[in-house]
Design a protein around this motif. Structure first.
Motif, PDB file in Angstrom:
ATOM      1  N   SER B 153      48.021  52.308 -59.258  1.00 44.58           N
ATOM      2  CA  SER B 153      48.583  52.583 -60.572  1.00 44.58           C
ATOM      3  C   SER B 153      49.945  53.247 -60.392  1.00 44.58           C
ATOM      4  O   SER B 153      50.322  53.636 -59.289  1.00 44.58           O
ATOM      5  N   LEU B 154      50.666  53.350 -61.506  1.00 49.14           N
ATOM      6  CA  LEU B 154      52.019  53.904 -61.460  1.00 49.14           C
ATOM      7  C   LEU B 154      52.137  55.067 -62.432  1.00 49.14           C
ATOM      8  O   LEU B 154      51.507  55.056 -63.484  1.00 49.14           O
ATOM      9  N   THR B 155      52.932  56.041 -62.082  1.00 45.67           N
ATOM     10  CA  THR B 155      53.368  57.043 -63.049  1.00 45.67           C
ATOM     11  C   THR B 155      54.870  56.885 -63.187  1.00 45.67           C
ATOM     12  O   THR B 155      55.603  56.964 -62.197  1.00 45.67           O
ATOM     13  N   VAL B 156      55.293  56.599 -64.421  1.00 49.56           N
ATOM     14  CA  VAL B 156      56.692  56.267 -64.655  1.00 49.56           C
ATOM     15  C   VAL B 156      57.282  57.238 -65.667  1.00 49.56           C
ATOM     16  O   VAL B 156      56.676  57.527 -66.694  1.00 49.56           O
ATOM     17  N   ARG B 157      58.440  57.744 -65.357  1.00 54.38           N
ATOM     18  CA  ARG B 157      59.203  58.530 -66.319  1.00 54.38           C
ATOM     19  C   ARG B 157      60.067  57.530 -67.070  1.00 54.38           C
ATOM     20  O   ARG B 157      60.963  56.915 -66.500  1.00 54.38           O
ATOM     21  N   ARG B 158      59.762  57.323 -68.338  1.00 60.95           N
ATOM     22  CA  ARG B 158      60.436  56.275 -69.117  1.00 60.95           C
ATOM     23  C   ARG B 158      61.457  56.884 -70.060  1.00 60.95           C
ATOM     24  O   ARG B 158      61.133  57.747 -70.876  1.00 60.95           O
ATOM     25  N   GLN B 159      62.691  56.405 -69.955  1.00 66.62           N
ATOM     26  CA  GLN B 159      63.759  56.901 -70.810  1.00 66.62           C
ATOM     27  C   GLN B 159      63.439  56.686 -72.280  1.00 66.62           C
ATOM     28  O   GLN B 159      62.943  55.627 -72.664  1.00 66.62           O
ATOM     29  N   THR B 160      63.708  57.662 -73.128  1.00 67.84           N
ATOM     30  CA  THR B 160      63.634  57.461 -74.583  1.00 67.84           C
ATOM     31  C   THR B 160      64.948  57.965 -75.183  1.00 67.84           C
ATOM     32  O   THR B 160      65.755  58.580 -74.491  1.00 67.84           O
ATOM     33  N   GLU B 161      65.152  57.722 -76.474  1.00 64.73           N
ATOM     34  CA  GLU B 161      66.374  58.211 -77.121  1.00 64.73           C
ATOM     35  C   GLU B 161      66.446  59.731 -77.044  1.00 64.73           C
ATOM     36  O   GLU B 161      67.509  60.308 -76.924  1.00 64.73           O
ATOM     37  N   ALA B 162      65.304  60.392 -77.146  1.00 63.71           N
ATOM     38  CA  ALA B 162      65.304  61.853 -77.264  1.00 63.71           C
ATOM     39  C   ALA B 162      65.085  62.573 -75.941  1.00 63.71           C
ATOM     40  O   ALA B 162      65.344  63.761 -75.828  1.00 63.71           O
ATOM     41  N   GLY B 163      64.610  61.879 -74.930  1.00 60.51           N
ATOM     42  CA  GLY B 163      64.302  62.519 -73.656  1.00 60.51           C
ATOM     43  C   GLY B 163      63.601  61.508 -72.761  1.00 60.51           C
ATOM     44  O   GLY B 163      64.206  60.515 -72.385  1.00 60.51           O
TER      45      GLY B 163
END
Lengths: 324, 254
Positions: B153-163
């Motif tokens: 499995s993966l843990t991903v830090r996904r960009q959002t508009e707010a953070g």
């Protein structure tokens, strides 16, 4: 070509529709036809009033709690595909945001219809077309949808101003499309908001952006000081975001934010096309750069050929003196 | 973990692009082409995962014959195999056609993880990763700015508009990575030599069992955009800062 029905896909943040969705509703009102919104969020019903205020006569509201902790791309495309089969919209407008891009891209594949990205406007004369600009906004391109619909278009934020229509409360139609198991294999376990002080980048009357020419990440503190003196916000070029100097939330440009402040001040930014797409709509542009040949000077109303750090430092001193 | 990385060859981003006036396709003749700089991050991410968890990296591209150079560069960085889908009928293909073709080529290879950039540096449509995921029937974890994995499995830090969002995803999946997610390696001399003997499959649209790919969109006009006029450009002789403050005052923002 008169349209019967135009939809706007509206994401929700903190109980309210995001502003780019309201911008699209405002534009949709002048395309002819019925304007409706699709909203998938546990808070869809509380967001519906603002959607109605901006011209949506109906809000298709999916309130499954799972929408809050799943990536919306898969379930959003499924819901829209099912709704589109039932109601046959001619055109579905999406704002160019991370999540709406996910939904639009998957929906295009699901329906086997094209999606046109990076739109700045739509027109409905002689078929539905999307206007966009390419090559650093040096050329305008009009792309027409052919074949069957619905036409899917991603439109960049700030392409229009959001204006209320004076419309009443919308009709709310519950969306009951089940969320497929395949979409549950990815979950959002935490949402982190980057803390920012001062006005938001997209709303500030003055935006001060920094690039490689600042020399060092710590020099962004100087831009922060400048911004706090004038009620502005700080932006950045892609080069320094990629290099990890500042968070992505500060990026202005093709892959970042579009800003249209009263004054945009580019400090140590060369003016690559990637960047200028996001700021050339500013009312006034000031550029400070050591390189007299930097392309940013071709856009600037005032260009200072010099060391951005030094000039900004002196600007801060003078502003402080003025403010006494 | 078997990783497929999608790459694209693009006109040098530092050159000014042009459309062919008759076909409205991107002009590729006489223009230097390079591996999309955004793709180097995806190749690096794939190599790091394959090195940590076993498995190989395969690079897939849809391009004219010249696309082989982009594959060779990825092979030199450490990828094990390349797939080049090349077919005259794909000239000027739209995003959806591109996703369809890539999906067919990827399915043929098999995969645990597909990595792409968030968008290409020439077309910027930014919807191919999502369409690809739909065709492959897996989640698309887009705009990754950091990826960790335990192998399944993966843990991903996904960009959002707010953070950003922290996302957990069970493989298989498609992940699109932002520039800056890692520090792409340079091909070593040994890597460049080894790349010459690594396998590259060359496929046509017919080889993939696809036909009747009809674009559903057409460019109907291309016009030069109105350009801003350059204003006054002055050498900083010590009064530059004062000029800036005067300008702000004249525009009534201070």
């Amino acid at each position: 070509m008169p349209l019967d029905r135009v939809w706007v896909f509206a994401e929700v943040l903190d109980g309210q529709p995001i502003t780019p969705a309201l911008e699209l509703l405002t534009r949709a009102r002048s395309l002819g036809g019925t304007v409706e919104a699709v909203c998938l969020s546990p808070e869809a019903e509380s967001a519906a009033a603002a959607l109605g205020d901006h011209g949506a006569t109906t809000v298709y509201a999916g309130t499954d709690p799972a929408y809050a902790d799943l990536l919306l791309g898969g379930p959003g495309a499924d819901a829209l595909a099912a709704l589109a089969a039932e109601h046959s919209p001619d055109l579905i407008l999406f704002p160019t945001t991370y999540t709406s891009r996910d939904v639009a891209g998957r929906l295009a594949a699901k329906l086997d219809v094209p999606v046109i990205s990076n739109g700045l406007d739509v027109s409905v004369d002689g078929g539905i077309s999307v206007e966009s600009s390419i090559f650093g906004a040096s050329q305008n391109v009009s792309t027409r949808f052919e074949g069957r619909g619905p036409a899917l278009a991603l439109i960049r934020p700030k392409s229009f101003a959001a204006e209320p229509s004076g419309g009443g409360a919308p009709r709310i139609v519950p969306v009951e499309v089940p969320i497929a198991d395949q979409h549950r294999s990815a979950r959002v376990v935490e949402r982190v908001i980057d803390k920012a002080t001062g006005p938001k980048l997209e709303e500030a009357p003055i935006v001060i952006s920094g690039g490689r020419g600042l020399g060092d990440p710590k020099n962004f503190a100087l831009l922060e000081e400048f911004a706090s003196l004038v009620g502005g916000a700080v932006g950045a070029s892609r080069a320094v975001v990629d290099a990890g100097w500042v968070p992505y939330a500060m990026q202005v440009g093709q892959t970042g934010k579009t800003v249209k402040p009263t004054v945009y001040i580019a400090c140590g930014i060369s003016g690559a096309m990637q960047h200028t797409v996001g700021m050339k709509g500013a009312k006034n542009i000031v550029a400070i750069n050591k390189d007299a040949d930097a392309p940013i000077f071709k856009l600037a109303d005032l260009g200072i050929v010099g060391d951005a750090l030094k000039v900004v430092g002196q600007v801060i001193e003078e502003l402080k003196a003025r403010q006494g | 973990m078997n990783v497929v990385v999608c790459v694209k060859q693009v006109p040098d981003p530092n050159s000014v692009g042009q459309l062919d006036p008759s076909t409205h396709n991107l002009r590729r003749d006489g223009v230097e082409v390079v591996l999309d700089p955004g793709d180097e991050f995806g190749i690096e991410a794939g190599l790091q995962l394959a090195e940590a968890h076993g498995g190989t990296v395969t690079v897939v591209t849809m391009a004219p014959e010249k696309g082989l150079d982009a594959i060779r560069k990825a092979l030199a960085m450490g990828a094990a195999k390349g797939v080049l889908v090349s077919d005259p009928s794909l000239a000027g293909a739209d995003a959806l056609t591109t996703a369809k073709v890539l999906a067919a080529a990827i399915r043929r290879e098999g995969f645990d993880l597909v990595i792409t950039a968030t968008e290409s540096t020439d077309g910027y449509t930014g919807v191919v990763p999502q369409a690809l995921a739909e065709y492959l029937g897996v989640p698309a974890v887009t705009f990754a700015k950091a990826i960790e994995s335990d192998g399944s499995s993966l843990t991903v830090r996904r960009q959002t508009e707010a953070g950003y969002d922290n996302v957990e995803a069970v493989l298989p999946a498609v992940v699109s990575v932002t520039a800056g997610v890692n520090e792409p390696r340079y091909p070593s001399l040994r890597g460049i030599m080894a790349a010459k003997s690594k396998p590259v499959d060359r496929l046509s649209v017919a080889d993939l069992g696809l036909d009747g790919l009809v674009p559903g969109q057409a460019i109907v006009s291309v016009q030069p955009a109105e350009q801003r006029k350059a204003g006054e450009v002055v050498e900083d002789d010590g009064t530059g800062a004062h000029r800036v403050v005067e300008f702000l005052a004249a525009k009534k923002v201070i």
